[in-house]
Design a protein around this motif. Sequence first.
Motif, short mmCIF file in Angstrom:
data_model
loop_
_atom_site.label_atom_id
_atom_site.label_comp_id
_atom_site.label_asym_id
_atom_site.label_seq_id
_atom_site.Cartn_x
_atom_site.Cartn_y
_atom_site.Cartn_z
N ARG A 107 0.99 -1.24 0.10
CA ARG A 107 -0.12 -0.11 0.34
C ARG A 107 0.92 1.23 0.01
N ALA A 108 1.80 1.30 0.90
CA ALA A 108 2.90 2.33 0.73
C ALA A 108 3.82 2.74 -0.48
N ASP A 137 2.54 1.74 -3.47
CA ASP A 137 1.50 2.27 -4.18
C ASP A 137 0.97 3.93 -4.12
N GLU A 138 0.99 4.10 -3.06
CA GLU A 138 0.81 5.55 -2.48
C GLU A 138 1.95 6.34 -2.85
N ARG A 139 3.35 5.93 -3.16
CA ARG A 139 4.34 6.54 -3.53
C ARG A 139 4.44 6.80 -4.95
#
Length: 139
Positions: free
Chosen positions: A132-133, A135-137
């Motif tokens: 998830r992290a 993907d957010e980056r």
Amino acid sequence: MSRGPVEVVVLTFPADTATARVADVVRAMTASDAVALIDLVLLVAEDGVAVAVDLEKVDDPTFAGIELEPATVLSVEDLEGVAASLSTDRLAAVLAVEHRWAALAAKELESTGGTLALHLRVPPEVAEAAFRAADEREG
């Protein structure tokens, strides 16, 4: 290593899930041959008591074609442990699976003189947070 590591996996479903849907999930897991199914037992709560049904005794055509390796890995104690934690509104598929990909990788590794030095399992919630992290980056 001629065989891959064997792991016990417990999948739970709502109690009213059709066995055909359970069979679909098992087929999806084993479709690529990266994982082989060694043992499968369904646990169903009946009148507050978990009843074990071995795949070989399931009279359901939806399980036709699901191949088991000729070994029994799951013990009565394994099943009792799962049954004790199974709520009456769930059914469980208890699977013993062999990670065939690992045996293939080990064979290649050994041919180089290498060895498998460490094998760790990352908890699903930790892996999901990392993806998830990432993907957010990117997004």
